[in-house]
Design an enzyme around this catalytic site. Sequence first.
Site, PDB file in Angstrom:
ATOM      1  CE  LYS A 122      -3.073  -3.015   0.155  1.00  0.00           C
ATOM      2  NZ  LYS A 122      -3.645  -3.449  -1.116  1.00  0.00           N
ATOM      3  CD  GLU A 206      -3.982   6.976   4.521  1.00  0.00           C
ATOM      4  OE1 GLU A 206      -5.186   6.845   4.859  1.00  0.00           O
ATOM      5  OE2 GLU A 206      -3.526   6.490   3.478  1.00  0.00           O
ATOM      6  CG  HIS A 241     -12.764  -3.389   7.420  1.00  0.00           C
ATOM      7  ND1 HIS A 241     -12.772  -2.061   7.082  1.00  0.00           N
ATOM      8  CD2 HIS A 241     -12.197  -3.458   8.649  1.00  0.00           C
ATOM      9  CE1 HIS A 241     -12.207  -1.368   8.056  1.00  0.00           C
ATOM     10  NE2 HIS A 241     -11.861  -2.195   9.011  1.00  0.00           N
ATOM     11  NE  ARG A 298     -11.186  -8.394  -4.424  1.00  0.00           N
ATOM     12  CZ  ARG A 298     -10.721  -7.502  -3.552  1.00  0.00           C
ATOM     13  NH1 ARG A 298      -9.422  -7.323  -3.375  1.00  0.00           N
ATOM     14  NH2 ARG A 298     -11.558  -6.757  -2.847  1.00  0.00           N
TER      15      ARG A 298
HETATM   16  C1  MV4 Z   1      -9.381   5.184   6.112  1.00  0.00           C
HETATM   17  C2  MV4 Z   1     -10.516   5.627   6.829  1.00  0.00           C
HETATM   18  C3  MV4 Z   1     -10.491   6.911   7.319  1.00  0.00           C
HETATM   19  N1  MV4 Z   1      -9.431   7.690   7.112  1.00  0.00           N
HETATM   20  N2  MV4 Z   1      -8.343   6.010   5.930  1.00  0.00           N
HETATM   21  C4  MV4 Z   1     -10.706   0.662   5.614  1.00  0.00           C
HETATM   22  C5  MV4 Z   1     -10.352  -0.301   4.549  1.00  0.00           C
HETATM   23  C6  MV4 Z   1      -9.105   0.193   3.969  1.00  0.00           C
HETATM   24  N3  MV4 Z   1      -9.107  -0.024   2.556  1.00  0.00           N
HETATM   25  C7  MV4 Z   1      -9.053   1.630   4.300  1.00  0.00           C
HETATM   26  N4  MV4 Z   1     -10.097   1.882   5.253  1.00  0.00           N
HETATM   27  C8  MV4 Z   1     -10.310   3.106   5.780  1.00  0.00           C
HETATM   28  N5  MV4 Z   1      -9.293   3.973   5.603  1.00  0.00           N
HETATM   29  C9  MV4 Z   1      -8.364   7.220   6.439  1.00  0.00           C
HETATM   30  N6  MV4 Z   1      -7.310   8.017   6.281  1.00  0.00           N
HETATM   31  C10 MV4 Z   1     -11.571   4.764   6.990  1.00  0.00           C
HETATM   32  C11 MV4 Z   1     -11.468   3.489   6.474  1.00  0.00           C
HETATM   33  C12 MV4 Z   1     -12.597   2.663   6.721  1.00  0.00           C
HETATM   34  C13 MV4 Z   1     -13.338   2.133   5.700  1.00  0.00           C
HETATM   35  C14 MV4 Z   1     -13.028   2.343   4.362  1.00  0.00           C
HETATM   36  C15 MV4 Z   1     -13.781   1.807   3.362  1.00  0.00           C
HETATM   37  C16 MV4 Z   1     -14.876   1.023   3.679  1.00  0.00           C
HETATM   38  C17 MV4 Z   1     -15.196   0.792   4.967  1.00  0.00           C
HETATM   39  C18 MV4 Z   1     -14.437   1.336   6.000  1.00  0.00           C
HETATM   40  C19 MV4 Z   1     -14.808   1.106   7.300  1.00  0.00           C
HETATM   41  C20 MV4 Z   1     -14.072   1.632   8.307  1.00  0.00           C
HETATM   42  C21 MV4 Z   1     -12.962   2.401   8.016  1.00  0.00           C
END
Ligand code: MV4
Length: 510
Positions: A122, A206, A241, A298
Amino acid sequence: MAEKKQPIQKLLIANRGEIAVRVIRACRELGIVPVAVYSEVDRFSRHVLEAAEAVALGGAAPAESYLNIERIVEAARRTGCQAIHPGYGFLAENPDFARACREAGLLFIGPPPESMALVGDKLKARHTVQQAGVPLVPGREVQDADPARLQEIAEEIGFPVLIKAAAGGGGKGMRVVRQAGELASAVAAARREARAAFGNDTVYLEKYIEKPRHVEIQVLADAHGNVVHLFERECSVQRRHQKIVEESPSPALDPQLRQQMGETACRVMQSVGYINAGTVEFLLDEQKNFYFLEVNARIQVEHPVTEMVTGVDLVHQQIAIAQGASLPFRQEQVRQYGHAIECRIYAEDPANNFFPSVGKLLLVREPSGPGIRCDSGIYSGWEVTHHYDPILSKLITWDVDRQGALARMKSALANYVLLGIENPVSFLQALIEHPAFQAGNLHTHFLEEHFSDWQPPVPEEQLPLGMLAAALQERQMRRQVKTGEPAVPTPWQALGRWEMLHRDERSGEN
Ligand code: MV4
């Protein structure tokens, strides 16, 4: 210039469940012979019954079956396959598997291993797309454990901050830190966790975005440098998630933001050398700023909503791209028409903290009709076990607008009969009828906010459906008494003579 490739005649599907069934369908449509693989608990699974041939891999444990690279490559070789489709999960994003396929002379239906490895890290992906001018959440890698230095970095970013693992993704190994005092110990814990889970303890900080939306863009890229996007999917409604409902278009985008995000997604894929179908994930904050999150290398669970609004068969395109074909359309030729919504049917009990539910499916009757699609990996009489991801099927509806798609979903859910295990059908009905959902006010904490203590509706409301199901079951049981056949026929039995002829033909192929 491009090398002339032999068309694929036979393809092995290195997966199980509804996605294996989905890929088998695409193979049949393309005149490709689909070969299934299965673990010992999946001998009677739908993907095995529907494939032309099936190879037993070994025990139920994924390491002995769906994660076993050697056995899968050997199964493809032994059955004379030219290609392997990995589906999602299992080995789909494992560059070692993609390389092993290549080394065995098998076409891997997915991106090149180099690109897959790049987006799998990542932090590397972040650096690469940043060079291409893609907006990122403010953040940076943290190397030293010096608390003063950590605090400096966090204050530069601004609290709250989110600690992420470079090798993570999909939310694994993330931690929110709201105060400077908690930072050093949280970073140390995140590192330990990341080392244990991924064998790589690199972490980064972040800015934490509160209540974001999760909006992702579907991309297709061919081996000739053509890259197009197929618009967005809104996937904000999730739990731990695990996505639950997805839709396209997103209620949050206007045409201008959609075009910006689409173009940015194409730029992301070009910058990482991506080829095949892939998805670029973004966070959308409450002011509608978007930030790159990660690339999913994917086909995704929620790909049908894109297929419904664009008319493009993404699995067909995956296979064509892997064979060296050029994309059959340019960006201007792709249209997003109408609205599609997908509900995931998991073997879980929403009234009991989504506890996994296992057992025999006594009766499965799936809805169909105009604008209704059900991608399913189950059938009446099949037994759900605890060994794998609990997704059973996906119900997708389409209509010319969101209201229509939701109304159709409501009715399709009401016609989804699933007896024998706890399932989320009535939970999903309540979810799509919720005023906040109807209004499109979605974010990643939607379920915590609106459905933290949901209980099923009073039985009276479900009485007509229950009576219908009971009547159907009784009719089947009476038939059993008359004919001596099992109450729940397998698909082979239900298909009868046609399928027997088909099987005879098949044995002649060997
Ligand atoms: C975040 C975020 C808030 N702020 N990054 C969760 C999965 C991963 N791909 C990244 N995720 C998140 N990153 C920052 N800087 C909140 C999430 C996140 C989230 C993102 C997508 C779908 C569901 C989620 C559930 C909780 C937190």
